[in-house]
Design an enzyme around this catalytic site. Structure first.
Site, short mmCIF file in Angstrom:
data_model
loop_
_atom_site.label_atom_id
_atom_site.label_comp_id
_atom_site.label_asym_id
_atom_site.label_seq_id
_atom_site.Cartn_x
_atom_site.Cartn_y
_atom_site.Cartn_z
CB SER A 23 46.43 -32.54 11.41
OG SER A 23 45.35 -32.54 10.74
N GLY A 24 46.44 -29.89 9.38
CA GLY A 24 45.49 -28.72 8.93
C GLY A 24 44.11 -28.99 9.37
CG LEU A 25 40.56 -32.40 9.82
CD1 LEU A 25 39.58 -31.93 9.36
CD2 LEU A 25 40.48 -34.16 9.76
CG ASP A 35 41.31 -29.29 6.56
OD1 ASP A 35 42.31 -28.45 6.41
OD2 ASP A 35 41.52 -30.43 6.12
CG ASP A 62 48.31 -30.56 6.44
OD1 ASP A 62 48.67 -30.34 5.65
OD2 ASP A 62 47.18 -30.86 6.97
CG ASP A 64 46.23 -26.59 4.39
OD1 ASP A 64 46.31 -27.87 4.65
OD2 ASP A 64 45.58 -25.62 4.80
CD GLU A 91 46.83 -30.48 0.61
OE1 GLU A 91 47.06 -30.92 1.90
OE2 GLU A 91 45.67 -30.42 0.31
CE LYS A 97 42.86 -28.46 2.55
NZ LYS A 97 43.57 -29.14 3.44
CG ASN A 99 39.90 -33.32 4.94
OD1 ASN A 99 39.66 -34.38 4.41
ND2 ASN A 99 40.59 -32.99 5.77
CB SER A 100 42.38 -35.71 0.92
OG SER A 100 43.33 -34.50 0.68
NE ARG A 136 47.87 -34.54 1.32
CZ ARG A 136 47.32 -33.95 2.46
NH1 ARG A 136 47.50 -33.63 3.54
NH2 ARG A 136 45.70 -34.34 2.25
CG HIS A 167 46.33 -38.52 1.39
ND1 HIS A 167 46.06 -39.59 2.18
CD2 HIS A 167 45.75 -37.51 1.68
CE1 HIS A 167 45.50 -39.24 3.15
NE2 HIS A 167 44.97 -38.02 3.09
C1 SPV Z 1 45.28 -33.29 7.64
O1 SPV Z 1 45.59 -34.09 8.85
O2 SPV Z 1 44.97 -32.22 7.91
C2 SPV Z 1 45.60 -33.89 6.39
C3 SPV Z 1 45.58 -35.42 6.29
O3 SPV Z 1 45.80 -33.13 5.34
S1 SPV Z 1 43.95 -35.62 5.67
O4 SPV Z 1 42.92 -35.24 6.60
O5 SPV Z 1 43.88 -37.09 5.75
O6 SPV Z 1 43.92 -35.14 4.26
MG MG Z 2 45.24 -31.40 5.82
#
Ligand code: SPV
Ligand code: MG
Length: 519
Positions: A23-25, A35, A62, A64, A91, A97, A99-100, A136, A167
């Site tokens: 996971s990027g986060l 993130d 992930d 990004d 994505e 980017k 975080n979503s 994504r 997502h």
């Molecule tokens: C991540 O885990 O970094 C994601 C998923 O991209 S989310 O945090 O839900 O965007």
């Molecule tokens: Mg991410």
């Protein structure tokens, strides 16, 4: 399941997950950054290398937005393949980017054509047919409707994406299920139910979702645990309340694969030889030291300010022998020498040296030293023994100058006397006997109570102990009896002659001599 470094990846794999979401986060968070592409892409790839090194299941990065344009994407795919990463998810947002889940609707989406080019460039760069690129779709996050999400997903599929991650930040699964219905299985679907987590997983199965990513739950578990423990220890200023609630140190070693290194050392280190360990026999009181051993065993009597056993242990450590087991009996609890493993001979009052040796049998190795605990000796004696060849080797002092008036010395009868003209020839031990001193002149010297058993030697000793244990007087037997038994069974014991420079401590007179030797 999400993982964010080597150890979390290992834990996830062990739990039985078939794949890991890098996971990027979470990877950003474990670095302590946001993130927002604050960690560089090479820092991410470096972490992936650690994760990939300790796991076998596929890792999906992930990625990004692909860290740039189509060209950065090409390079990313090659670098990921080189590190054994199974796939990357990109994505359709703009670099850098966010975080979503932070102001998702304010985030601009990528141009569909440009993003499709990036997917195509990635697919054209992969060398391994199994490498996956997941596209994504962020349309629902950014406030667009289902048709925009579907339009984008279809474009990405045509560009070559192996799967579509749709997502959503809704707490209900409705828009995901609606998407899945319209999509109708055109390509595998991936979802991240972080916000709609209460939906039963079975619902996603029946909706034809191929893959669910639990995207951040390892880092959140770690954070919750670390926050609790850090606060508690800071306030309470003690570890006593938390010890039972955290992973034991040996669990860290296990996850790191510490055992494998021990095995590998046996194979590759020290010319393939196992390390040498020492078994020190120290169960007796040492009656002849009178008041000095009222409240401690002989080996704890101080000599030149240091317990006798500590002198012995220091000699071992100086020659890199760090695996030291001491068989204790009398006042065992008073032995407080660091860096040793204490084994108790509970029956020390009624048993002898061989019974003590048997209690240490679990510590037998293919290269072991067996020594009396009351020996003082110069380091070179031990060094010569370690450099010796032979299955079993004994040290014999041919000068007998250090003979003690007390104790019961072990006189050695050998195949040849200590004679310089014999230099380089093998000398074998023929018998060890506790002879009266008058007759001791006929012997070739004194065995000092030090043996090295190497290779086959260990097996010989194990066999001998097994046989001797069947004899009625086993509990009275000493190391000398073991030597004699081995000799009668045709197992050669090699002799190294020395000329003084050692002492065994039996009496108060010996203590005086000890000062001179150590001094
Ligand atoms: C991540 O885990 O970094 C994601 C998923 O991209 S989310 O945090 O839900 O965007
Ligand atoms: Mg991410």
């Amino acid at each position: 399941m999400e993982a964010h470094n080597g150890i979390s990846a290992r834990i996830v794999e062990e739990a039985g997950f078939q794949g890991i979401w890098a996971s990027g986060l979470a990877v950003s968070a474990q670095y302590g950054v946001r993130d927002n592409n604050e960690a560089s892409w090479t820092q991410i790839v470096d972490m992936l290398e650690f994760m990939s090194d300790v796991t076998k299941v596929p890792i999906l990065l992930d990625g990004d937005t692909g860290y740039g344009n189509f060209n950065n994407m090409r390079r990313l795919v090659r670098k990921l393949e080189q590190r054994g990463i199974a796939g990357v998810c990109i994505e359709d947002k703009l670099f850098p980017k966010s975080n979503s889940f932070i102001n998702g609707e304010r985030q601009p989406l990528a141009d569909v054509e440009e993003f499709s080019g990036k997917i195509k460039a990635g697919k054209d760069s992969q060398l391994d047919d199994n490498f996956c690129i997941v596209a994504r779709v962020e349309a629902l996050i950014a406030g667009w409707d289902l048709s925009e999400a579907l339009r984008r997903a279809e474009a990405y599929r045509i560009a070559g994406a192996d799967a579509i991650l749709i997502h959503s930040k809704s707490s209900r699964p409705n828009e995901i299920l609606a998407f899945a219905k319209e999509w109708a299985g055109r390509a595998p679907l991936v979802i991240v139910p972080t916000k709609y987590y209460s939906t039963p997983t079975e619902l996603f199965r029946t909706a034809g979702i191929s893959l669910i990513i639990w995207a951040n739950h390892m880092i959140r578990a770690a954070i919750a645990s670390m926050e609790t423990i850090a606060r508690e220890v800071q306030v309470s200023e003690t570890l006593v309340n938390i010890e039972e609630r955290i992973a034991p140190i040996k669990e860290i070693f296990r996850l790191q694969g510490a055992d494998e290194l021990v095995e590998a050392e046996k194979r590759y280190f020290n010319n393939g030889q196992q390390h040498t360990n020492a078994i020190v026999l120290a169960a007796t009181r040492g009656d002849e030291l009178h008041g000095l051993t009222l409240d401690r065993p002989k080996v704890m009597v101080p000599i030149a300010g240091k317990a006798l056993l500590r002198h012995v242990v220091d000699k071992f450590k100086k020659l890199q022998i760090n695996d030291i087991s001491v068989v204790a009996g009398y006042k065992a609890e008073t032995i407080d020498v660091p860096g040793i493993n204490i084994i108790q001979n509970q029956n020390y009052t009624t048993t002898g040296e061989l019974a003590s040796l048997v209690t240490a049998q679990a510590k037998f190795s293919n290269d072991m030293l067996i020594v009396y605990g009351d020996l003082l000796f110069r380091s070179y004696i031990l060094r010569d023994l370690l450099e010796s060849v032979g299955e079993i080797v004994a040290i014999v002092d041919s000068t007998m100058k250090s003979k003690s008036t007390s104790g019961s010395p072990d006189y050695a009868y050998c195949s040849h006397p200590d004679d310089l003209s014999l230099f380089g020839q093998d000398v074998n031990l023929l018998q060890v006997a506790k002879t009266k001193q008058m007759q001791s002149q006929k012997s070739h010297g004194r065995w000092i109570g030090m043996l090295r058993c190497h290779g086959q030697g260990r097996l010989w000793v194990e066999e001998a102990l097994l046989q001797l244990q069947g004899q009625p007087d086993f509990n009275k037997m000493g190391l000398a009896d073991l030597c004699n038994y081995l000799i009668t069974k045709g197992k050669p014991i090699k002799v190294i002659y020395i000329h003084g420079h050692w002492l065994d401590i039996n009496s108060l007179d010996d203590l005086d001599l000890a000062f001179q030797l150590q001094g």
